[in-house]
Write an enzyme that holds these catalytic residues in place. Sequence first.
Site, mmCIF file in Angstrom:
data_model
loop_
_atom_site.group_PDB
_atom_site.id
_atom_site.type_symbol
_atom_site.label_atom_id
_atom_site.label_comp_id
_atom_site.label_asym_id
_atom_site.label_seq_id
_atom_site.Cartn_x
_atom_site.Cartn_y
_atom_site.Cartn_z
ATOM 1 N N GLU A 150 39.334 5.458 54.699
ATOM 2 C CA GLU A 150 38.141 6.087 55.296
ATOM 3 C C GLU A 150 37.038 6.231 54.256
ATOM 4 O OE1 GLU A 150 40.174 9.464 56.941
ATOM 5 O OE2 GLU A 150 41.170 8.139 58.368
ATOM 6 N N GLY A 157 48.706 12.044 58.224
ATOM 7 C CA GLY A 157 47.392 12.534 58.625
ATOM 8 C C GLY A 157 47.496 13.482 59.808
ATOM 9 N N GLU A 166 48.962 1.988 53.484
ATOM 10 C CA GLU A 166 48.428 2.473 54.760
ATOM 11 C C GLU A 166 47.710 1.326 55.472
ATOM 12 O OE1 GLU A 166 47.994 6.965 54.924
ATOM 13 O OE2 GLU A 166 46.115 6.212 54.112
ATOM 14 N N SER A 213 50.052 6.803 61.254
ATOM 15 C CA SER A 213 50.694 7.243 62.496
ATOM 16 C C SER A 213 52.148 7.680 62.308
ATOM 17 C CB SER A 213 50.603 6.151 63.578
ATOM 18 O OG SER A 213 49.252 5.909 63.922
ATOM 19 N N GLY A 234 45.599 6.678 62.176
ATOM 20 C CA GLY A 234 44.998 7.481 63.244
ATOM 21 C C GLY A 234 45.024 6.828 64.613
ATOM 22 N N HIS A 257 41.287 6.130 49.783
ATOM 23 C CA HIS A 257 41.677 6.148 51.200
ATOM 24 C C HIS A 257 40.753 5.206 51.979
ATOM 25 C CE1 HIS A 257 42.400 7.514 55.286
ATOM 26 N NE2 HIS A 257 43.552 7.998 54.848
ATOM 27 N N ASN A 267 47.655 14.901 54.597
ATOM 28 C CA ASN A 267 46.219 14.621 54.441
ATOM 29 C C ASN A 267 45.491 15.198 55.656
ATOM 30 O OD1 ASN A 267 43.691 13.580 54.037
ATOM 31 N ND2 ASN A 267 44.236 11.452 54.473
ATOM 32 N N TRP A 268 44.910 16.373 55.452
ATOM 33 C CA TRP A 268 44.243 17.039 56.580
ATOM 34 C C TRP A 268 42.893 16.414 56.921
ATOM 35 C CZ3 TRP A 268 44.882 23.120 56.151
ATOM 36 C CH2 TRP A 268 46.232 23.433 56.297
HETATM 37 P P1 PGA Z 1 47.464 9.289 60.386
HETATM 38 O O1 PGA Z 1 46.612 9.205 59.024
HETATM 39 O O2 PGA Z 1 48.810 9.848 60.030
HETATM 40 O O3 PGA Z 1 46.664 10.212 61.273
HETATM 41 O O4 PGA Z 1 47.566 7.897 60.926
HETATM 42 C C1 PGA Z 1 47.200 8.811 57.830
HETATM 43 C C2 PGA Z 1 46.165 8.782 56.748
HETATM 44 O O5 PGA Z 1 45.024 8.365 57.019
HETATM 45 O O6 PGA Z 1 46.424 9.162 55.592
#
Ligand code: PGA
Length: 225
Positions: free
Chosen positions: A93, A205, A146, A184, A152, A91, A8-9
Amino acid sequence: MKKIIVANWKMNPAGLRQAQDIFNKIDSGVKVTANADVVICPPFPYLSLFKSSSLKFGAQNLFFEEKGAYTGEISPLMLKDLGVEYVILGHSERRKHFKESDDLVNKKMKAALKAGLKPILCVDKISQVEKGLKGVSGKKFMVAYEPLFAIGTGNPCSPEKAEKMRLAVEKKTGKGVPVLYGGSVNGKNALYYLKEAGFQGLLVGGASLKPEEFVDIVKSACYFA
Ligand code: PGA
């Protein structure tokens, strides 16, 4: 069963040249270890430009209508037509910054399935599994656990806690639905989730933008093949 590693960029990187560079490095790096399904989910503008004989493609979002007056949106049919196979939905976000509700995520799930895409439903609590899958039949989707604190942050979930959640998700979905871990993930901890915690895949991510590290993660997955 084949492991699934999803990159997931997010909204990265800021230019095509860098995006192409990362993509090329991943493409050549994973060719030798093609025993897992590797899905790259770049931002929309890059999605139609990348070509690969071994990598699969996913989108990071879609809108639930097929076409029409929805300025700025991308439909499931457009993605399917480009050869995109997967789509990340719900997601955290998107839930946070774009106020996506469970109801909206559920509509998107149904629209993705109707178009023949494989949606990856992201959840950080079990109630989101039920709500996201309301009225969804069949098993042609995946669920990614997640936890918010792990996304992140460099602070991954313990494999023990993640495994408990995997089992809880599987109770809801029944067998045959792959459950992924995200939050992470890096080259060092990937194996813990795939081996100890029994996940069928990973949603990666930050580390998916670092080709060498991402290829290491894919290699962890191939350990099982
Ligand atoms: P991360 O993000 O690996 O940077 O923690 C994962 C994601 O949000 O899909």
